[in-house]
Every structure is written in structure tokens, then in C-alpha cells.
Design a protein around this motif. Structure first.
Motif, PDB file in Angstrom:
ATOM      1  N   ILE A  78     -22.882  -1.574  30.160  1.00  0.00           N
ATOM      2  CA  ILE A  78     -21.435  -1.393  30.300  1.00  0.00           C
ATOM      3  C   ILE A  78     -20.813  -1.596  28.923  1.00  0.00           C
ATOM      4  O   ILE A  78     -20.785  -2.716  28.390  1.00  0.00           O
ATOM      5  CB  ILE A  78     -20.856  -2.387  31.322  1.00  0.00           C
ATOM      6  CG1 ILE A  78     -21.503  -2.162  32.689  1.00  0.00           C
ATOM      7  CG2 ILE A  78     -19.350  -2.236  31.417  1.00  0.00           C
ATOM      8  CD1 ILE A  78     -21.068  -3.157  33.734  1.00  0.00           C
ATOM      9  N   TYR A  79     -20.345  -0.521  28.329  1.00  0.00           N
ATOM     10  CA  TYR A  79     -19.777  -0.586  26.988  1.00  0.00           C
ATOM     11  C   TYR A  79     -18.290  -0.922  27.108  1.00  0.00           C
ATOM     12  O   TYR A  79     -17.440  -0.039  27.251  1.00  0.00           O
ATOM     13  CB  TYR A  79     -19.970   0.755  26.261  1.00  0.00           C
ATOM     14  CG  TYR A  79     -21.414   1.104  26.029  1.00  0.00           C
ATOM     15  CD1 TYR A  79     -22.080   0.630  24.916  1.00  0.00           C
ATOM     16  CD2 TYR A  79     -22.116   1.899  26.933  1.00  0.00           C
ATOM     17  CE1 TYR A  79     -23.418   0.944  24.696  1.00  0.00           C
ATOM     18  CE2 TYR A  79     -23.451   2.213  26.725  1.00  0.00           C
ATOM     19  CZ  TYR A  79     -24.086   1.725  25.588  1.00  0.00           C
ATOM     20  OH  TYR A  79     -25.405   2.039  25.388  1.00  0.00           O
ATOM     21  N   ALA A  80     -17.988  -2.198  27.068  1.00  0.00           N
ATOM     22  CA  ALA A  80     -16.599  -2.660  27.169  1.00  0.00           C
ATOM     23  C   ALA A  80     -16.473  -3.982  26.425  1.00  0.00           C
ATOM     24  O   ALA A  80     -17.347  -4.855  26.528  1.00  0.00           O
ATOM     25  CB  ALA A  80     -16.187  -2.827  28.631  1.00  0.00           C
ATOM     26  N   ARG A  81     -15.401  -4.121  25.688  1.00  0.00           N
ATOM     27  CA  ARG A  81     -15.142  -5.380  24.970  1.00  0.00           C
ATOM     28  C   ARG A  81     -14.628  -6.443  25.927  1.00  0.00           C
ATOM     29  O   ARG A  81     -14.127  -6.144  27.009  1.00  0.00           O
ATOM     30  CB  ARG A  81     -14.146  -5.149  23.843  1.00  0.00           C
ATOM     31  CG  ARG A  81     -14.672  -4.262  22.716  1.00  0.00           C
ATOM     32  CD  ARG A  81     -13.620  -4.095  21.635  1.00  0.00           C
ATOM     33  NE  ARG A  81     -14.131  -3.287  20.542  1.00  0.00           N
ATOM     34  CZ  ARG A  81     -14.764  -3.788  19.486  1.00  0.00           C
ATOM     35  NH1 ARG A  81     -14.954  -5.113  19.405  1.00  0.00           N
ATOM     36  NH2 ARG A  81     -15.200  -3.014  18.525  1.00  0.00           N
ATOM     37  N   ARG A  82     -14.715  -7.683  25.473  1.00  0.00           N
ATOM     38  CA  ARG A  82     -14.219  -8.785  26.296  1.00  0.00           C
ATOM     39  C   ARG A  82     -12.713  -8.685  26.506  1.00  0.00           C
ATOM     40  O   ARG A  82     -12.195  -9.048  27.559  1.00  0.00           O
ATOM     41  CB  ARG A  82     -14.578 -10.118  25.636  1.00  0.00           C
ATOM     42  CG  ARG A  82     -16.061 -10.453  25.684  1.00  0.00           C
ATOM     43  CD  ARG A  82     -16.378 -11.678  24.881  1.00  0.00           C
ATOM     44  NE  ARG A  82     -16.179 -11.430  23.454  1.00  0.00           N
ATOM     45  CZ  ARG A  82     -16.445 -12.332  22.489  1.00  0.00           C
ATOM     46  NH1 ARG A  82     -16.899 -13.530  22.802  1.00  0.00           N
ATOM     47  NH2 ARG A  82     -16.238 -12.039  21.218  1.00  0.00           N
ATOM     48  N   GLU A  83     -11.992  -8.176  25.481  1.00  0.00           N
ATOM     49  CA  GLU A  83     -10.545  -8.052  25.615  1.00  0.00           C
ATOM     50  C   GLU A  83     -10.182  -7.062  26.711  1.00  0.00           C
ATOM     51  O   GLU A  83      -9.223  -7.275  27.473  1.00  0.00           O
ATOM     52  CB  GLU A  83      -9.923  -7.620  24.281  1.00  0.00           C
ATOM     53  CG  GLU A  83     -10.000  -8.662  23.183  1.00  0.00           C
ATOM     54  CD  GLU A  83     -11.370  -8.723  22.539  1.00  0.00           C
ATOM     55  OE1 GLU A  83     -12.231  -7.878  22.916  1.00  0.00           O
ATOM     56  OE2 GLU A  83     -11.592  -9.602  21.696  1.00  0.00           O
ATOM     57  N   LEU A  84     -10.951  -5.968  26.821  1.00  0.00           N
ATOM     58  CA  LEU A  84     -10.666  -4.985  27.858  1.00  0.00           C
ATOM     59  C   LEU A  84     -10.943  -5.562  29.246  1.00  0.00           C
ATOM     60  O   LEU A  84     -10.136  -5.399  30.173  1.00  0.00           O
ATOM     61  CB  LEU A  84     -11.510  -3.730  27.631  1.00  0.00           C
ATOM     62  CG  LEU A  84     -11.407  -2.633  28.696  1.00  0.00           C
ATOM     63  CD1 LEU A  84      -9.993  -2.100  28.761  1.00  0.00           C
ATOM     64  CD2 LEU A  84     -12.400  -1.513  28.408  1.00  0.00           C
ATOM     65  N   LEU A  85     -12.063  -6.248  29.402  1.00  0.00           N
ATOM     66  CA  LEU A  85     -12.405  -6.796  30.712  1.00  0.00           C
ATOM     67  C   LEU A  85     -11.468  -7.918  31.118  1.00  0.00           C
ATOM     68  O   LEU A  85     -11.064  -8.011  32.284  1.00  0.00           O
ATOM     69  CB  LEU A  85     -13.852  -7.300  30.695  1.00  0.00           C
ATOM     70  CG  LEU A  85     -14.925  -6.212  30.505  1.00  0.00           C
ATOM     71  CD1 LEU A  85     -16.304  -6.838  30.441  1.00  0.00           C
ATOM     72  CD2 LEU A  85     -14.859  -5.188  31.619  1.00  0.00           C
ATOM     73  N   THR A  86     -11.090  -8.783  30.176  1.00  0.00           N
ATOM     74  CA  THR A  86     -10.139  -9.849  30.519  1.00  0.00           C
ATOM     75  C   THR A  86      -8.770  -9.288  30.845  1.00  0.00           C
ATOM     76  O   THR A  86      -8.060  -9.816  31.717  1.00  0.00           O
ATOM     77  CB  THR A  86     -10.040 -10.842  29.359  1.00  0.00           C
ATOM     78  OG1 THR A  86      -9.720 -10.125  28.144  1.00  0.00           O
ATOM     79  CG2 THR A  86     -11.340 -11.609  29.170  1.00  0.00           C
ATOM     80  N   GLY A  87      -8.387  -8.214  30.190  1.00  0.00           N
ATOM     81  CA  GLY A  87      -7.102  -7.595  30.517  1.00  0.00           C
ATOM     82  C   GLY A  87      -7.101  -6.957  31.890  1.00  0.00           C
ATOM     83  O   GLY A  87      -6.117  -7.043  32.631  1.00  0.00           O
ATOM     84  N   ARG A  88      -8.206  -6.295  32.255  1.00  0.00           N
ATOM     85  CA  ARG A  88      -8.266  -5.673  33.569  1.00  0.00           C
ATOM     86  C   ARG A  88      -8.434  -6.702  34.690  1.00  0.00           C
ATOM     87  O   ARG A  88      -7.934  -6.500  35.794  1.00  0.00           O
ATOM     88  CB  ARG A  88      -9.428  -4.676  33.616  1.00  0.00           C
ATOM     89  CG  ARG A  88      -9.173  -3.439  32.776  1.00  0.00           C
ATOM     90  CD  ARG A  88     -10.294  -2.442  32.926  1.00  0.00           C
ATOM     91  NE  ARG A  88      -9.982  -1.191  32.223  1.00  0.00           N
ATOM     92  CZ  ARG A  88     -10.774  -0.127  32.171  1.00  0.00           C
ATOM     93  NH1 ARG A  88     -11.943  -0.154  32.799  1.00  0.00           N
ATOM     94  NH2 ARG A  88     -10.406   0.949  31.510  1.00  0.00           N
ATOM     95  N   ALA A  89      -9.142  -7.796  34.384  1.00  0.00           N
ATOM     96  CA  ALA A  89      -9.294  -8.850  35.394  1.00  0.00           C
ATOM     97  C   ALA A  89      -8.143  -9.838  35.389  1.00  0.00           C
ATOM     98  O   ALA A  89      -8.079 -10.697  36.288  1.00  0.00           O
ATOM     99  CB  ALA A  89     -10.610  -9.588  35.161  1.00  0.00           C
ATOM    100  N   MET A  90      -7.251  -9.735  34.388  1.00  0.00           N
ATOM    101  CA  MET A  90      -6.102 -10.645  34.251  1.00  0.00           C
ATOM    102  C   MET A  90      -6.567 -12.098  34.246  1.00  0.00           C
ATOM    103  O   MET A  90      -6.136 -12.936  35.029  1.00  0.00           O
ATOM    104  CB  MET A  90      -5.087 -10.395  35.371  1.00  0.00           C
ATOM    105  CG  MET A  90      -4.427  -9.037  35.310  1.00  0.00           C
ATOM    106  SD  MET A  90      -3.168  -8.781  36.556  1.00  0.00           S
ATOM    107  CE  MET A  90      -4.172  -8.756  38.030  1.00  0.00           C
ATOM    108  N   GLN A  91      -7.507 -12.384  33.315  1.00  0.00           N
ATOM    109  CA  GLN A  91      -8.064 -13.720  33.188  1.00  0.00           C
ATOM    110  C   GLN A  91      -8.058 -14.129  31.724  1.00  0.00           C
ATOM    111  O   GLN A  91      -8.026 -13.283  30.823  1.00  0.00           O
ATOM    112  CB  GLN A  91      -9.503 -13.762  33.735  1.00  0.00           C
ATOM    113  CG  GLN A  91      -9.631 -13.471  35.211  1.00  0.00           C
ATOM    114  CD  GLN A  91     -11.078 -13.431  35.660  1.00  0.00           C
ATOM    115  OE1 GLN A  91     -11.990 -13.531  34.840  1.00  0.00           O
ATOM    116  NE2 GLN A  91     -11.287 -13.294  36.971  1.00  0.00           N
ATOM    117  N   SER A  92      -8.117 -15.428  31.537  1.00  0.00           N
ATOM    118  CA  SER A  92      -8.279 -15.951  30.196  1.00  0.00           C
ATOM    119  C   SER A  92      -9.736 -15.871  29.798  1.00  0.00           C
ATOM    120  O   SER A  92     -10.614 -15.550  30.604  1.00  0.00           O
ATOM    121  CB  SER A  92      -7.788 -17.397  30.128  1.00  0.00           C
ATOM    122  OG  SER A  92      -8.570 -18.220  30.978  1.00  0.00           O
TER     123      SER A  92
END
Length: 407
Positions: A78-92
Motif C-alpha cells: 500500500i503506497y501511502a504516507r502516514r500523513e495521508l492515512l492519518t488524515g483519512r482516519a482522522m487520527q493523531s
């Protein structure tokens, strides 16, 4: 006079808010995400958000991963940065790592260790992978059928039957019943699975399938058909250095490729019909090789050679037969099919010989006229005088030339 009133502290409730703040609030109330997800990804995100057995933070992260994973390769990285995943999951970031631990503990994701680059010695990226269990739960792959024992217990059999009925016929009271009823709606737009047969040859020139579909749409915008353009200009397309640019230039031109393609197809059809007619004529001629035919009034006998190369025609009024010249095969087949020629029989042969003998008798009994060149020539007086004058002129001319030569 009272300066401080008891309602002064609540004056913010009676005074209107500034215009910009009210507009910002209204804009926030009517703002949503405009991302258009494929149906299988939308279903995977929906299932991840309603998964039971894991915390809410893990469900939110799994839904974000379901929106990011490649549906065609669910087990790939899964080519995704941590910033993208945290933004989509709305988590810190800290909650994000806790959610990863929850998903890994539940056997839904795999986190391989970081690897070093061989030359620089630096750490590389660590990519996430979905497990087979997670891919089946999200609907990205088909679930494997479970093997049922030969003699299940009565209680287990009832439990399995109830589970099968519940999966086959979901309750109408659940909130997601409509999703299970129509997993693949017919109204969803999909790319055609295969190119037209007459356009697949463009693949050999470097055209991609999606580019060909795009060129088909551009051709419709210019009131043309890509099949007609390719059919007419195929020989030039094969020789072009940049066939893509050349084909697009043809689509923008004002040439009537539909008429040219129609004329080309018509000419090809006529050539095919002519070839088929030539084959049919040759077959008929070979079938009648070595035969003897007569016309309707038995005044002509036609003999075909055994190798069907020559046709000998004998008229009843002629002494010797003649060889038919030129392309006699087509005329012979037409006359035979129309009934002008019939196969020879002994009766027809006898009738032809009778007419031939009658013609010879009439020719022998008729008085023969002497041809003009065989008659004796008689000189008239005028002709004799004219010849004498010509002789005299010739003698004078010859005598004058001899005199000049002697001098």
C-alpha cells in the motif's frame, strides 16, 4: 441610572454574528468530500467501518486502508504516507500507531521490517500489506468455500443452516441491506473489455487500449468513425514515424473517410464476387471438358478439348471448323446455363450432318461465278493511247539524262 444591567452578560445571544463568520458556518454545513470511489472500494470501506471485534480506531484505519489499496492487487504493498492515512482516519500519529498494532494483532495487516539500501546504507520505507483474511472480509477477493464434515452433529448442522440462510437472505431491517442486494449495479459505467476487431491492429503500432478508446471518442466528436479512418489510411499509418500524431491529424481533417471506406469495401466486394464467379466458371468448364454440344437448331457443333483449354466450333455451312478465340469460358457457361447449348446426342449429331450435306449439295449445284482477277483483261482504245503517251514521255526523259552524263 443603572450602568450594569443583569442581562448585559448575555448580550451575545441577542446581537447578530458577523457576516463572514455566518458565511463560514454555512459553508462548513454544506461541504463534503468529492472523491468518486469505485464500487468495490466503496464496499470495502463500508465493510471496514462496520467490522466487529476490533476497536473503533482500528476500524477507522482499516477503512482508510481500504480506500487506498489497489483493488486489482489487494495483497500488494500500500503506497501511502502516514500523513495521508492519518488524515483519512482522522487520527493523531500516536493513535495511528496504536491502530496499526490492533490490526496486526487481529491478523488483518502485515508490517514487514524496514530494509536498508545496499549502496547508501539508509533505511527504506516500510509498506503495509493486507492479509488474506482482511482481503476476504473487505470483499476484495472471493472467500474460499468451507469444507463441511461428512457427519456433522445435529446442533452444528442447524447452526450452519441458519448461518447460510442469514447470509443468503439478509434481513430487510438492517441499514446496509440495499448494498447486499445490488453489488454490481447495471447503471455503473465501465470500460469495454475488448477492442473492436478492426482496431486491434493498432496495438502493433504502439497504441494502448485506453488511447484507442479515447481516439474513438475524439473521432465521434469530429463526426467520424475511427474504424473508417484506420481502414482508409492503414498503409500510411504503418509507414508513419509518429502514427499517433498522424492519426489525430487525420481525425481533425475535413476528408470524408466514410465515403472512402465505403468505396473501398465495395471494390473489395466486387473483386471477391469476380473471383468467385471465375472459380465457378472454371469449375463448370472442367466438369464439361471433352464434351460435344449443339445449339438449338443444330446448325453449330461445339467440341471442347479434354484439357478444357480450347473450344472448336463447326458451322454446318463451313468446310472446316474454327477455334474459338479469346475468353470463351464465360460465354460458354452463360449459353449452357441459359439453354442455348445442349449436350450432344446421336440424334443431334445426325441432324447436324444432314444439314451439312444439304449445304454442300446446294453449293455444288449453284453456278459458280468466275472471279474478277481470273477474267482476261481487254485494253480499250483510250487506255492504249494513254499508255503510248506515257512511254514517249519516259523515252524523252531517259535520252536527256544520257546526254547530260556524256557532256
Amino acid at each position: 441610572m443603572l450602568i450594569a444591567q443583569h442581562f448585559v452578560a448575555g448580550e451575545g445571544d441577542i446581537r447578530p454574528q458577523p457576516a463572514d463568520q455566518a458565511d463560514a458556518g454555512a459553508l462548513a454545513d454544506f461541504t463534503c468530500d468529492t472523491t468518486n470511489l469505485p464500487w468495490i472500494i466503496f464496499r470495502a470501506a463500508h465493510r471496514a467501518a462496520h467490522l466487529s471485534g476490533v476497536p473503533a480506531r482500528a476500524r477507522a484505519l482499516l477503512s482508510a486502508l481500504a480506500r487506498t489499496v489497489d483493488a486489482h492487487r489487494p495483497y500488494a504493498a500500500i503506497y501511502a504516507r502516514r500523513e495521508l492515512l492519518t488524515g483519512r482516519a482522522m487520527q493523531s500519529m500516536r493513535t495511528f500507531y496504536r491502530s496499526l498494532d490492533d490490526l496486526e494483532t487481529g491478523g488483518l495487516i502485515v508490517r514487514p521490517p524496514q530494509k536498508r539500501y545496499g549502496e547508501a546504507g539508509l533505511f527504506g520505507r516500510a509498506y503495509l500489506h493486507l492479509t488474506e483474511k482482511a482481503a476476504q472480509l473487505l470483499g476484495l477477493v472471493e472467500a474460499q468455500p468451507t469444507v463441511v464434515s461428512e457427519d456433522p452433529a445435529p446442533g452444528e448442522q442447524e447452526t450452519e443452516d441458519a448461518a447460510a440462510v442469514s447470509l443468503m437472505q439478509p434481513s430487510a431491517s438492517v441499514a446496509d441491506g440495499a448494498i447486499y442486494k445490488d453489488l454490481f449495479p447495471a447503471s455503473q459505467k465501465r470500460q469495454p473489455g475488448q477492442l473492436p476487431a478492426d482496431l486491434q491492429r493498432l496495438l502493433s503500432l504502439g497504441f494502448h487500449e485506453f488511447l484507442i478508446f479515447k481516439l474513438m471518442r475524439e473521432a465521434r466528436q469530429h463526426h467520424k468513425l475511427l474504424s473508417d479512418v484506420v481502414d482508409v489510411a492503414w498503409e500510411h499509418l504503418k509507414k508513419a514515424q509518429r502514427p499517433i500524431n498522424y492519426l489525430r491529424a487525420l481525425l481533425r481533417s475535413t476528408a470524408d473517410f466514410a465515403w472512402q471506406a465505403r468505396s473501398k469495401r465495395q471494390a473489395a466486394t466486387e473483386r471477391h464476387q469476380a473471383e468467385q464467379e471465375a472459380l465457378r466458371v472454371a469449375a463448370v468448364v472442367l466438369r464439361n471438358a471433352g464434351g460435344i454440344f449443339f445449339d438449338r437448331d443444330t446448325s453449330r457443333r461445339i467440341c471442347m478439348a479434354s484439357d478444357a483449354t480450347t473450344l472448336i466450333v463447326h458451322e454446318c455451312g463451313e468446310h472446316a471448323p474454327r477455334v474459338s478465340p479469346g475468353n470463351w469460358q464465360a460465354d460458354f457457361v452463360v449459353a449452357l446455363e441459359n439453354g442455348h447449348l445442349v449436350p450432344g446426342t446421336p440424334e443431334l449429331d445426325a441432324a447436324f450432318e444432314s444439314k451439312r450435306l444439304q449445304g454442300r449439295e446446294l453449293e455444288s449445284s449453284a453456278p459458280r461465278l468466275q472471279p474478277v482477277h481470273a477474267r482476261p483483261r481487254v485494253l480499250t482504245g483510250e487506255a492504249d493511247e494513254r499508255l503510248a503517251q506515257m512511254k514517249q514521255i519516259l523515252r524523252v526523259a531517259v535520252a536527256g539524262r544520257l546526254h547530260m552524263a556524256a557532256a
